[in-house]
Structures are given as C-alpha cells and as structure tokens.
Write a protein that holds these residues in place. Structure first.
Motif, short mmCIF file in Angstrom:
data_model
loop_
_atom_site.label_atom_id
_atom_site.label_comp_id
_atom_site.label_asym_id
_atom_site.label_seq_id
_atom_site.Cartn_x
_atom_site.Cartn_y
_atom_site.Cartn_z
N LEU A 100 -2.25 5.76 0.53
CA LEU A 100 -3.50 4.69 0.56
C LEU A 100 -3.48 5.09 1.95
N GLU A 101 -2.90 5.07 2.35
CA GLU A 101 -3.24 4.55 3.71
C GLU A 101 -3.27 5.27 4.68
N LYS A 102 -2.83 6.80 4.70
CA LYS A 102 -3.50 8.10 5.41
C LYS A 102 -4.92 8.05 4.90
N LEU A 103 -5.03 8.13 3.72
CA LEU A 103 -6.28 8.15 2.91
C LEU A 103 -7.81 6.75 4.26
N GLU A 104 -6.57 5.67 4.41
CA GLU A 104 -7.58 5.15 5.55
C GLU A 104 -8.12 5.47 6.42
N LYS A 105 -6.85 5.70 7.01
CA LYS A 105 -6.76 6.06 8.77
C LYS A 105 -7.53 7.18 8.69
N GLN B 258 -10.06 7.87 6.54
CA GLN B 258 -11.94 6.99 6.67
C GLN B 258 -11.88 6.69 7.68
N ARG B 259 -10.75 5.70 8.44
CA ARG B 259 -11.63 5.49 9.78
C ARG B 259 -11.93 6.19 10.90
N LYS C 78 1.29 -1.27 0.59
CA LYS C 78 0.25 -0.17 -0.06
C LYS C 78 0.36 1.33 0.12
#
Length: 66
Positions: free
Chosen positions: A41-46, A48-49, A37
């Motif tokens: 993408l990891e920042k975006l998922e963080k 979103q969470r 990843k």
C-alpha cells in the motif's frame, strides 16, 4: 569431570514436599507490532504521488485559458 548421563545425579528430598510439574502450560509471548499500512500500500501511494507530481504543470507557467 564425568561425561554423558553420569554427569547429573538425581537427588530426592528425604522430608518435605516434592513438586513435579507434568502439565504443559501455555506460554504467552510479546504481541507482534503490525504496521498500520502494508508495504504494498505504501508503494502504491508513492506511485500515485509521483504520477500526480508528473501530471502537475511546472511552477511559473500560466494556467491554461479556456
């Protein structure tokens, strides 16, 4: 001890074979390990969470009635 070009003396063999490597050969290096990843993408998922956690009602409150 001599300095500069005179520091090394060329030695050629009197008998046997002389091996000269003129051809440039490809040198393989270790493969690079790429992350599955990307950082973005990891920042975006963080994010979103975090948004889901903020939108979730606090625990202990009764669910809304329709």
């Amino acid at each position: 001890m001599p300095e500069g070009k005179a520091a090394f003396r060329e030695v050629l063999p009197k008998q046997g074979q002389l091996s000269v490597e003129d051809a440039a050969a490809m040198v393989l290096c270790k493969p690079k390990v790429l992350p599955l990843k990307s950082v973005s993408l990891e920042k975006l998922e963080k994010l979103q969470r975090a948004a889901l956690e903020a939108a979730r009602p606090p625990e202990g409150t009764p669910p809304p009635r329709p």
